[in-house]
Design a protein around this motif. Structure first.
Motif, PDB file in Angstrom:
ATOM      1  N   ASP A 156       1.085  -1.550  -0.432  1.00  0.00           N
ATOM      2  CA  ASP A 156      -0.414   0.288  -0.227  1.00  0.00           C
ATOM      3  C   ASP A 156       0.688   1.687   0.283  1.00  0.00           C
ATOM      4  O   ASP A 156       1.843   1.380   1.365  1.00  0.00           O
ATOM      5  CB  ASP A 156      -0.706   0.274   1.111  1.00  0.00           C
ATOM      6  N   ASP A 172       0.659   5.253   0.463  1.00  0.00           N
ATOM      7  CA  ASP A 172      -0.580   6.169   0.938  1.00  0.00           C
ATOM      8  C   ASP A 172       0.117   7.436   0.107  1.00  0.00           C
ATOM      9  O   ASP A 172       0.620   8.033   0.643  1.00  0.00           O
ATOM     10  CB  ASP A 172      -0.188   6.415   2.360  1.00  0.00           C
ATOM     11  N   ASN A 175       0.608  11.357  -1.167  1.00  0.00           N
ATOM     12  CA  ASN A 175       0.359  12.876  -0.360  1.00  0.00           C
ATOM     13  C   ASN A 175      -0.446  14.099  -1.616  1.00  0.00           C
ATOM     14  O   ASN A 175       0.512  14.172  -2.174  1.00  0.00           O
ATOM     15  CB  ASN A 175       1.655  13.773  -0.362  1.00  0.00           C
ATOM     16  N   GLU A 193       0.308  13.841  -5.522  1.00  0.00           N
ATOM     17  CA  GLU A 193      -0.042  11.648  -5.770  1.00  0.00           C
ATOM     18  C   GLU A 193       1.246  11.527  -5.984  1.00  0.00           C
ATOM     19  O   GLU A 193       1.815  10.157  -5.618  1.00  0.00           O
ATOM     20  CB  GLU A 193      -0.970  11.318  -6.159  1.00  0.00           C
ATOM     21  N   ARG A 251       5.208   6.549   3.800  1.00  0.00           N
ATOM     22  CA  ARG A 251       4.382   6.643   3.043  1.00  0.00           C
ATOM     23  C   ARG A 251       3.777   5.320   2.134  1.00  0.00           C
ATOM     24  O   ARG A 251       2.740   5.395   1.638  1.00  0.00           O
ATOM     25  CB  ARG A 251       4.143   7.148   1.817  1.00  0.00           C
TER      26      ARG A 251
END
Length: 123
Positions: free
Chosen positions: A28, A30, A32, A39, A94
């Motif tokens: 995964d 994440d 930003n 992103e 992240r």
């Protein structure tokens, strides 16, 4: 330097593809959206971290584990790639890798993508 930056972009694209298409459910990222590049900057950042870890720590791990690599006829390199992916996840807040199996498969995919990038960029 240009080849390394292009490889970082390719690794970032591989991370994006692995997480966007959910190829590995335990991997995964994440993203930003408020970052400097949005992103996509998150994927480039993770690709940069993985590239640096692979360039600095990778040869040291491969050298130290040479007897195991020879004993297992190269299969221990999958464990080393998994460790490099896990180290990247430990450095970045992240990226999350849920388990050893996910790290092995993700490391294998990233190793193949890195090898393909090296083949394309060396021409």
């Amino acid at each position: 330097m240009i080849k390394f930056l292009l490889k970082v972009v390719i690794l970032g694209a591989v991370f994006y593809g692995l997480t966007y298409f959910e190829v590995l459910p335990g991997l995964d990222v994440d993203p930003n959206p408020d970052g400097p590049l949005g992103e996509y900057g998150t994927y480039l950042w993770i690709g940069l971290i993985f590239g640096v870890v692979n360039a600095i720590v990778g040869p040291v791990l491969r050298l130290l584990s040479l007897p195991f690599v020879l004993l297992t006829l190269g299969l221990f390199l999958l464990v080393i790639n998994a460790a490099l992916l896990g180290l990247t996840a430990a450095i970045s807040d992240r990226l999350a890798v849920d388990g050893f199996g996910t790290a092995v498969i993700g490391g294998l995919i990233l190793a193949i993508a890195g090898w393909a990038a090296d083949q394309v960029l060396d021409r």
